[in-house]
Design a protein around this motif. Structure first.
Motif, mmCIF file in Angstrom:
data_model
loop_
_atom_site.group_PDB
_atom_site.id
_atom_site.type_symbol
_atom_site.label_atom_id
_atom_site.label_comp_id
_atom_site.label_asym_id
_atom_site.label_seq_id
_atom_site.Cartn_x
_atom_site.Cartn_y
_atom_site.Cartn_z
ATOM 1 N N ALA A 1 2.625 -4.191 -1.873
ATOM 2 C CA ALA A 1 3.655 -3.091 -2.221
ATOM 3 C C ALA A 1 3.795 -3.690 -2.938
ATOM 4 C CB ALA A 1 4.396 -2.425 -0.745
ATOM 5 N N LEU A 2 4.923 -4.709 -3.355
ATOM 6 C CA LEU A 2 5.864 -5.046 -4.187
ATOM 7 C C LEU A 2 4.881 -5.699 -5.545
ATOM 8 C CD1 LEU A 2 8.063 -7.053 -2.582
ATOM 9 C CD2 LEU A 2 8.532 -5.119 -3.531
ATOM 10 N N ALA A 3 3.493 -5.792 -5.692
ATOM 11 C CA ALA A 3 2.888 -6.128 -6.324
ATOM 12 C C ALA A 3 2.624 -4.637 -7.399
ATOM 13 C CB ALA A 3 1.449 -6.297 -6.468
ATOM 14 N N ALA A 4 2.457 -3.779 -6.976
ATOM 15 C CA ALA A 4 2.514 -2.746 -7.632
ATOM 16 C C ALA A 4 3.815 -1.949 -8.930
ATOM 17 C CB ALA A 4 2.369 -0.866 -6.098
ATOM 18 N N ASP A 5 3.141 -1.145 -9.546
ATOM 19 C CA ASP A 5 3.635 -0.824 -10.583
ATOM 20 C C ASP A 5 4.688 0.596 -9.743
ATOM 21 O OD1 ASP A 5 2.768 -2.018 -12.707
ATOM 22 O OD2 ASP A 5 1.472 -0.201 -13.167
ATOM 23 N N GLU A 6 4.711 1.126 -9.009
ATOM 24 C CA GLU A 6 5.340 2.307 -8.436
ATOM 25 C C GLU A 6 5.437 2.817 -6.912
ATOM 26 O OE1 GLU A 6 6.886 6.643 -9.845
ATOM 27 O OE2 GLU A 6 4.450 6.157 -8.952
ATOM 28 N N ILE A 7 6.136 2.254 -6.263
ATOM 29 C CA ILE A 7 6.401 2.230 -4.361
ATOM 30 C C ILE A 7 6.854 3.550 -4.074
ATOM 31 C CG2 ILE A 7 6.590 1.356 -2.524
ATOM 32 C CD1 ILE A 7 7.644 -1.220 -4.334
ATOM 33 N N VAL A 8 6.233 4.380 -3.532
ATOM 34 C CA VAL A 8 6.308 5.509 -3.186
ATOM 35 C C VAL A 8 6.462 5.591 -1.856
ATOM 36 C CG1 VAL A 8 6.142 8.264 -2.555
ATOM 37 C CG2 VAL A 8 5.072 7.100 -4.902
ATOM 38 N N LEU A 9 7.651 5.796 -0.853
ATOM 39 C CA LEU A 9 7.968 5.476 0.396
ATOM 40 C C LEU A 9 8.471 7.256 0.814
ATOM 41 C CD1 LEU A 9 9.787 2.243 0.269
ATOM 42 C CD2 LEU A 9 7.994 2.406 0.764
ATOM 43 N N ASP A 10 8.071 7.643 2.507
ATOM 44 C CA ASP A 10 8.702 8.318 3.040
ATOM 45 C C ASP A 10 9.986 7.881 3.010
ATOM 46 O OD1 ASP A 10 8.182 10.782 5.260
ATOM 47 O OD2 ASP A 10 9.182 9.052 6.285
ATOM 48 N N GLU A 11 11.243 9.047 3.285
ATOM 49 C CA GLU A 11 11.993 8.599 3.544
ATOM 50 C C GLU A 11 12.005 7.238 4.666
ATOM 51 O OE1 GLU A 11 14.393 12.192 3.872
ATOM 52 O OE2 GLU A 11 14.648 12.178 1.410
ATOM 53 N N ASN A 12 11.895 7.585 5.736
ATOM 54 C CA ASN A 12 11.930 6.843 7.262
ATOM 55 C C ASN A 12 11.302 5.454 6.867
ATOM 56 O OD1 ASN A 12 13.871 8.280 8.649
ATOM 57 N ND2 ASN A 12 11.683 10.149 8.800
ATOM 58 N N ALA A 13 10.223 5.022 5.733
ATOM 59 C CA ALA A 13 8.861 3.786 5.608
ATOM 60 C C ALA A 13 10.178 2.871 6.137
ATOM 61 C CB ALA A 13 8.331 4.408 5.132
ATOM 62 N N VAL A 14 9.791 1.965 6.061
ATOM 63 C CA VAL A 14 9.931 0.202 5.928
ATOM 64 C C VAL A 14 9.037 -0.472 5.390
ATOM 65 C CG1 VAL A 14 11.291 1.330 7.696
ATOM 66 C CG2 VAL A 14 9.292 -0.536 8.437
ATOM 67 N N LEU A 15 9.440 -1.689 4.783
ATOM 68 C CA LEU A 15 9.033 -2.668 4.500
ATOM 69 C C LEU A 15 9.201 -3.912 4.768
ATOM 70 C CD1 LEU A 15 8.525 -2.439 0.092
ATOM 71 C CD2 LEU A 15 6.758 -1.524 2.469
ATOM 72 N N GLY A 16 8.652 -5.149 4.963
ATOM 73 C CA GLY A 16 9.161 -6.494 6.375
ATOM 74 C C GLY A 16 9.241 -8.045 5.133
ATOM 75 N N PRO A 17 10.055 -8.332 6.041
ATOM 76 C CA PRO A 17 9.680 -9.981 5.173
ATOM 77 C C PRO A 17 8.516 -10.595 4.476
ATOM 78 C CG PRO A 17 11.273 -9.799 6.910
ATOM 79 C CD PRO A 17 10.538 -8.527 7.100
ATOM 80 N N VAL A 18 8.295 -11.038 4.205
ATOM 81 C CA VAL A 18 7.190 -12.084 3.923
ATOM 82 C C VAL A 18 6.920 -13.470 4.397
ATOM 83 C CG1 VAL A 18 6.579 -10.523 1.925
ATOM 84 C CG2 VAL A 18 7.298 -12.340 1.316
ATOM 85 N N ASP A 19 8.088 -13.950 5.030
ATOM 86 C CA ASP A 19 8.074 -15.635 5.631
ATOM 87 C C ASP A 19 7.064 -15.185 5.469
ATOM 88 O OD1 ASP A 19 9.564 -13.689 7.416
ATOM 89 O OD2 ASP A 19 9.541 -15.262 8.253
#
Length: 281
Positions: free
Chosen positions: A131-149
């Protein structure tokens, strides 16, 4: 007697055939909706969707994740897309192999046209990297991302390294020392990859700080980073999720059998879709 036996076999045949017909209809509806979304946005639409599935003969839940097969299919879809055509990736995944996620992320980052990632629910771990590689991110208001450790087996790499600080080296066994060495390399590799991706669209120092934040093991690996927190970190995104994305997700129930997690129209596009001419009234 023969009549009832015939009815039994007809019922058995119909019962066995019905799930196949339902799956075929669902696949047709997915393809039609993907095609409609492509025409609307004049883009290549790719789905990378993982759901927990159940084996029909045992009912055992099987977790799906980003693997090499997924990366091969996504990379093929990108190769079939003209350089001037935007790519829309619909992402719903708990993460997966670092190698596969990085291949997808860098392939998307190298695509000359605009790349948009849609996250209707969640994109964790390797999904966040993509997701962070994209030019643009579109999220639902309740969507989540997470750590990449990175994770080494059942243990987080950051937790393995913490042992070196808690104990003198003489009290640590050789296996733990080897794991700590691998953990240190894994964390450095993931941080470097994420920083390289972020530097393409933001200031170098900000990219370095964000890469360290997401990869250093500050949180548990399943920590949900919501839209409010992402905004505080300075990550840009939109929340106007197209209605077609939600309708498409409804066509990905948790079925009894396995299905491909990557889906797209499997032939090369020569040029972007032309806008239909408006007819004068």
């Amino acid at each position: 007697m023969d009549f009832f036996l015939l009815l039994f076999w007809l019922f058995f045949f119909f019962t066995a055939l019905l799930p196949m017909l339902q799956q075929k209809r669902t696949n047709t509806l997915r393809t039609e909706l993907i095609r409609r979304l492509e025409k609307k946005r004049r883009s290549r639409v790719i789905t990378l969707i993982h759901r927990q599935e159940a084996l029909s003969f045992l009912g055992i839940p099987v977790s799906r994740y980003i693997d090499i097969e997924d990366s091969e299919q996504v990379l093929r879809a990108i190769r079939l897309t003209p350089p001037e055509m935007p790519i829309d990736l619909i992402l719903h995944t708990p993460g997966g192999l670092v190698l596969a996620a990085e291949q997808i992320a860098f392939a998307l980052a190298r695509h000359p046209a605009k790349v948009t990632v849609f996250v209707p629910h969640y994109a964790m771990s390797g999904g966040t990297l993509i997701a962070l590689a994209a030019d643009e991110i579109v999220l639902d208001e309740n969507a989540v991302l997470g750590p990449v450790d990175p994770q080494l087996g059942e243990y987080p790499a950051a937790s393995i390294l913490s042992v070196l600080k808690a104990k003198p080296i003489e009290a640590i066994d050789d296996r733990t020392l080897i794991l700590a060495d691998v953990a240190q390399k894994a964390m450095r590799q993931v941080r470097t990859s994420l920083e390289d991706l972020l530097r393409r669209k933001m200031d170098e120092q900000i990219a370095a700080d964000l890469a360290r934040l997401f990869s250093e093991g500050r949180w548990t690996h399943d920590y949900p980073i919501g839209t409010d927190e992402l905004a505080r970190f300075g990550i840009r995104f939109r929340t106007d999720m197209p209605e077609e994305i939600y309708r498409l997700m409804e066509l990905y129930p948790q079925p009894a059998g396995r299905r491909p997690s990557v889906q797209y129209i499997p032939f090369p596009y020569e040029r972007p879709y032309e806008r239909p001419e408006r007819r004068s009234r």
